[in-house]
Motif scaffolding. Structure first.
Motif, PDB file in Angstrom:
ATOM      1  N   LYS A 204       0.841  -1.198   0.000  1.00 63.67           N
ATOM      2  CA  LYS A 204       0.000   0.000   0.000  1.00 63.67           C
ATOM      3  C   LYS A 204       0.871   1.241   0.000  1.00 63.67           C
ATOM      4  CE  LYS A 204      -3.797  -2.128   2.507  1.00 63.67           C
ATOM      5  NZ  LYS A 204      -4.651  -2.082   3.704  1.00 63.67           N
ATOM      6  N   TYR A 205       0.466   2.218  -0.828  1.00 60.62           N
ATOM      7  CA  TYR A 205       1.187   3.478  -0.949  1.00 60.62           C
ATOM      8  C   TYR A 205       0.189   4.609  -0.813  1.00 60.62           C
ATOM      9  CZ  TYR A 205       4.925   0.600  -2.845  1.00 60.62           C
ATOM     10  OH  TYR A 205       5.901  -0.348  -3.008  1.00 60.62           O
ATOM     11  N   LEU A 206       0.525   5.595  -0.002  1.00 58.45           N
ATOM     12  CA  LEU A 206      -0.333   6.748   0.222  1.00 58.45           C
ATOM     13  C   LEU A 206       0.194   7.929  -0.583  1.00 58.45           C
ATOM     14  CD1 LEU A 206      -2.772   7.720   1.912  1.00 58.45           C
ATOM     15  CD2 LEU A 206      -1.136   8.421   3.672  1.00 58.45           C
ATOM     16  N   SER A 207      -0.722   8.675  -1.229  1.00 59.18           N
ATOM     17  CA  SER A 207      -0.309   9.860  -1.979  1.00 59.18           C
ATOM     18  C   SER A 207       0.164  10.929  -1.000  1.00 59.18           C
ATOM     19  CB  SER A 207      -1.455  10.395  -2.839  1.00 59.18           C
ATOM     20  OG  SER A 207      -2.507  10.878  -2.022  1.00 59.18           O
ATOM     21  N   GLN A 208       0.986  11.831  -1.490  1.00 62.20           N
ATOM     22  CA  GLN A 208       1.544  12.888  -0.655  1.00 62.20           C
ATOM     23  C   GLN A 208       0.441  13.728  -0.006  1.00 62.20           C
ATOM     24  OE1 GLN A 208       4.050  15.596  -2.800  1.00 62.20           O
ATOM     25  NE2 GLN A 208       5.171  16.197  -0.969  1.00 62.20           N
ATOM     26  N   SER A 209      -0.666  13.913  -0.729  1.00 58.69           N
ATOM     27  CA  SER A 209      -1.779  14.706  -0.193  1.00 58.69           C
ATOM     28  C   SER A 209      -2.576  13.947   0.862  1.00 58.69           C
ATOM     29  CB  SER A 209      -2.728  15.111  -1.325  1.00 58.69           C
ATOM     30  OG  SER A 209      -3.374  13.953  -1.842  1.00 58.69           O
TER      31      SER A 209
ATOM     32  N   LYS B 201      11.227   5.289  -9.002  1.00 55.30           N
ATOM     33  CA  LYS B 201      11.739   5.334  -7.632  1.00 55.30           C
ATOM     34  C   LYS B 201      12.543   6.615  -7.463  1.00 55.30           C
ATOM     35  CE  LYS B 201      14.191   2.626  -4.165  1.00 55.30           C
ATOM     36  NZ  LYS B 201      13.441   3.233  -3.133  1.00 55.30           N
ATOM     37  N   LEU B 202      12.207   7.363  -6.405  1.00 55.06           N
ATOM     38  CA  LEU B 202      12.914   8.603  -6.111  1.00 55.06           C
ATOM     39  C   LEU B 202      14.067   8.320  -5.151  1.00 55.06           C
ATOM     40  CD1 LEU B 202       9.812  10.926  -5.734  1.00 55.06           C
ATOM     41  CD2 LEU B 202      11.237  10.560  -7.746  1.00 55.06           C
ATOM     42  N   ASP B 203      14.832   9.333  -4.855  1.00 58.65           N
ATOM     43  CA  ASP B 203      15.996   9.161  -3.985  1.00 58.65           C
ATOM     44  C   ASP B 203      15.622   8.693  -2.587  1.00 58.65           C
ATOM     45  OD1 ASP B 203      17.700   9.901  -6.030  1.00 58.65           O
ATOM     46  OD2 ASP B 203      17.672  12.010  -5.456  1.00 58.65           O
ATOM     47  N   GLU B 204      14.516   9.177  -2.086  1.00 61.31           N
ATOM     48  CA  GLU B 204      14.111   8.813  -0.734  1.00 61.31           C
ATOM     49  C   GLU B 204      13.687   7.345  -0.704  1.00 61.31           C
ATOM     50  OE1 GLU B 204      12.000  11.324  -2.308  1.00 61.31           O
ATOM     51  OE2 GLU B 204      13.531  12.805  -1.905  1.00 61.31           O
ATOM     52  N   GLU B 205      13.890   6.716   0.433  1.00 67.37           N
ATOM     53  CA  GLU B 205      13.528   5.309   0.579  1.00 67.37           C
ATOM     54  C   GLU B 205      12.009   5.149   0.569  1.00 67.37           C
ATOM     55  OE1 GLU B 205      13.983   1.918   3.963  1.00 67.37           O
ATOM     56  OE2 GLU B 205      15.661   3.278   3.678  1.00 67.37           O
ATOM     57  N   LYS B 206      11.503   4.198  -0.180  1.00 67.80           N
ATOM     58  CA  LYS B 206      10.079   3.852  -0.268  1.00 67.80           C
ATOM     59  C   LYS B 206       9.226   4.975  -0.852  1.00 67.80           C
ATOM     60  CE  LYS B 206      10.188   0.765   3.739  1.00 67.80           C
ATOM     61  NZ  LYS B 206       9.598   0.489   5.033  1.00 67.80           N
ATOM     62  N   THR B 207       9.812   5.924  -1.556  1.00 66.99           N
ATOM     63  CA  THR B 207       9.068   7.014  -2.169  1.00 66.99           C
ATOM     64  C   THR B 207       9.167   6.891  -3.690  1.00 66.99           C
ATOM     65  OG1 THR B 207       9.541   8.453  -0.288  1.00 66.99           O
ATOM     66  CG2 THR B 207       8.787   9.513  -2.302  1.00 66.99           C
ATOM     67  N   TYR B 208       8.027   7.059  -4.373  1.00 60.60           N
ATOM     68  CA  TYR B 208       7.953   6.894  -5.818  1.00 60.60           C
ATOM     69  C   TYR B 208       7.161   8.036  -6.431  1.00 60.60           C
ATOM     70  CZ  TYR B 208       9.320   2.086  -4.807  1.00 60.60           C
ATOM     71  OH  TYR B 208       9.996   0.978  -4.373  1.00 60.60           O
ATOM     72  N   LEU B 209       7.387   8.252  -7.711  1.00 61.46           N
ATOM     73  CA  LEU B 209       6.565   9.159  -8.512  1.00 61.46           C
ATOM     74  C   LEU B 209       5.734   8.285  -9.434  1.00 61.46           C
ATOM     75  CD1 LEU B 209       5.750  11.956  -9.596  1.00 61.46           C
ATOM     76  CD2 LEU B 209       7.662  11.757 -11.196  1.00 61.46           C
ATOM     77  N   LEU B 210       4.417   8.356  -9.305  1.00 62.88           N
ATOM     78  CA  LEU B 210       3.507   7.600 -10.164  1.00 62.88           C
ATOM     79  C   LEU B 210       2.898   8.581 -11.155  1.00 62.88           C
ATOM     80  CD1 LEU B 210       1.109   4.801  -9.278  1.00 62.88           C
ATOM     81  CD2 LEU B 210       0.227   6.731 -10.549  1.00 62.88           C
ATOM     82  N   GLU B 211       3.058   8.303 -12.445  1.00 58.30           N
ATOM     83  CA  GLU B 211       2.504   9.155 -13.494  1.00 58.30           C
ATOM     84  C   GLU B 211       1.503   8.345 -14.308  1.00 58.30           C
ATOM     85  OE1 GLU B 211       5.834  11.996 -15.049  1.00 58.30           O
ATOM     86  OE2 GLU B 211       6.691  10.005 -14.673  1.00 58.30           O
TER      87      GLU B 211
ATOM     88  N   ARG C  32       0.126  13.232 -11.877  1.00 54.19           N
ATOM     89  CA  ARG C  32       1.364  12.839 -11.188  1.00 54.19           C
ATOM     90  C   ARG C  32       1.082  12.792  -9.691  1.00 54.19           C
ATOM     91  NH1 ARG C  32       6.345  14.696 -13.867  1.00 54.19           N
ATOM     92  NH2 ARG C  32       7.087  15.212 -11.800  1.00 54.19           N
ATOM     93  N   TYR C  33       1.571  11.735  -9.061  1.00 50.27           N
ATOM     94  CA  TYR C  33       1.392  11.575  -7.619  1.00 50.27           C
ATOM     95  C   TYR C  33       2.724  11.144  -7.007  1.00 50.27           C
ATOM     96  CZ  TYR C  33      -3.516  11.317  -8.958  1.00 50.27           C
ATOM     97  OH  TYR C  33      -4.749  11.586  -9.489  1.00 50.27           O
ATOM     98  N   HIS C  34       3.113  11.811  -5.931  1.00 54.74           N
ATOM     99  CA  HIS C  34       4.227  11.315  -5.132  1.00 54.74           C
ATOM    100  C   HIS C  34       3.598  10.359  -4.120  1.00 54.74           C
ATOM    101  CE1 HIS C  34       6.360  14.748  -6.834  1.00 54.74           C
ATOM    102  NE2 HIS C  34       7.442  14.046  -6.572  1.00 54.74           N
TER     103      HIS C  34
ATOM    104  N   LYS D 123       4.184   7.191  -1.129  1.00 55.60           N
ATOM    105  CA  LYS D 123       5.134   6.627  -0.157  1.00 55.60           C
ATOM    106  C   LYS D 123       4.515   5.364   0.424  1.00 55.60           C
ATOM    107  CE  LYS D 123       8.138   7.658   3.616  1.00 55.60           C
ATOM    108  NZ  LYS D 123       8.950   8.668   4.211  1.00 55.60           N
ATOM    109  N   LYS D 124       5.344   4.330   0.537  1.00 53.26           N
ATOM    110  CA  LYS D 124       4.870   3.063   1.074  1.00 53.26           C
ATOM    111  C   LYS D 124       4.422   3.247   2.511  1.00 53.26           C
ATOM    112  CE  LYS D 124       5.573  -1.777   0.832  1.00 53.26           C
ATOM    113  NZ  LYS D 124       6.324  -2.842   0.254  1.00 53.26           N
ATOM    114  N   VAL D 125       3.265   2.655   2.824  1.00 47.00           N
ATOM    115  CA  VAL D 125       2.711   2.734   4.170  1.00 47.00           C
ATOM    116  C   VAL D 125       3.509   1.794   5.065  1.00 47.00           C
ATOM    117  CG1 VAL D 125       0.651   2.339   5.571  1.00 47.00           C
ATOM    118  CG2 VAL D 125       0.419   3.296   3.277  1.00 47.00           C
ATOM    119  N   ASP D 126       3.963   2.280   6.210  1.00 51.42           N
ATOM    120  CA  ASP D 126       4.735   1.454   7.139  1.00 51.42           C
ATOM    121  C   ASP D 126       3.943   0.220   7.540  1.00 51.42           C
ATOM    122  OD1 ASP D 126       6.943   3.104   7.118  1.00 51.42           O
ATOM    123  OD2 ASP D 126       6.211   4.308   8.799  1.00 51.42           O
ATOM    124  N   GLY D 127       4.657  -0.854   7.758  1.00 52.66           N
ATOM    125  CA  GLY D 127       4.011  -2.107   8.171  1.00 52.66           C
ATOM    126  C   GLY D 127       3.595  -2.954   7.014  1.00 52.66           C
ATOM    127  N   GLU D 128       3.818  -2.506   5.793  1.00 47.98           N
ATOM    128  CA  GLU D 128       3.452  -3.286   4.604  1.00 47.98           C
ATOM    129  C   GLU D 128       4.666  -3.964   4.056  1.00 47.98           C
ATOM    130  OE1 GLU D 128       0.360  -3.834   3.214  1.00 47.98           O
ATOM    131  OE2 GLU D 128      -0.257  -2.889   5.061  1.00 47.98           O
TER     132      GLU D 128
END
Length: 129
Positions: free
Chosen positions: A27-32, A95-105, A120-122, A124-129
């Protein structure tokens, strides 16, 4: 003969572990914080994060991959005026520089509108997944 089978089996197991480690499953949550993107096997589900109401479900077919970016042809089946129809869009995940962070287009015709959209959405993987 038995040693050859054992070596082949071990090589196959190593290959399977590498594929699993490189996958996006989870699971990945959008930056917003508004959207939840759930990658599961060869599918992508897009939900409203607060209510978990499903917005879209895509069957993903990988069409290219390099070190940081994977591109998918994504297919969605839905009802339009009571008839089953489908659409194809392009989804690119980088995959962006930050760990578990991606740009989805997302590139393609929106099912709810009469024009093409590029979103475009930044994520980030939800912890515990």
């Amino acid at each position: 003969m038995m040693m050859k089978k054992l070596i082949i089996f071990l090589l196959m197991m190593c290959g399977c572990c590498g594929v699993k480690a490189a996958g996006l499953d989870g699971k990945y949550l959008s930056q917003s914080g508004e959207l939840m993107f759930v990658f599961k096997g060869d599918s992508l589900y897009v939900d409203v994060a607060q209510s978990m109401r499903n917005l879209s479900a895509f069957k993903l077919v990988k069409n290219s991959e390099n070190k940081a970016t994977t591109c998918y042809n994504a297919y969605e089946t839905y009802l339009k005026n009571g008839a089953v129809t489908y659409r194809e869009v392009l989804i690119r995940v980088t995959k962006l520089d930050e760990e578990k962070t991606y740009l989805l287009e997302y590139f393609g015709k929106d099912k709810d509108r009469e024009y093409n959209s590029n979103e475009r959405y930044h994520i980030k993987k939800v912890d515990g997944e």
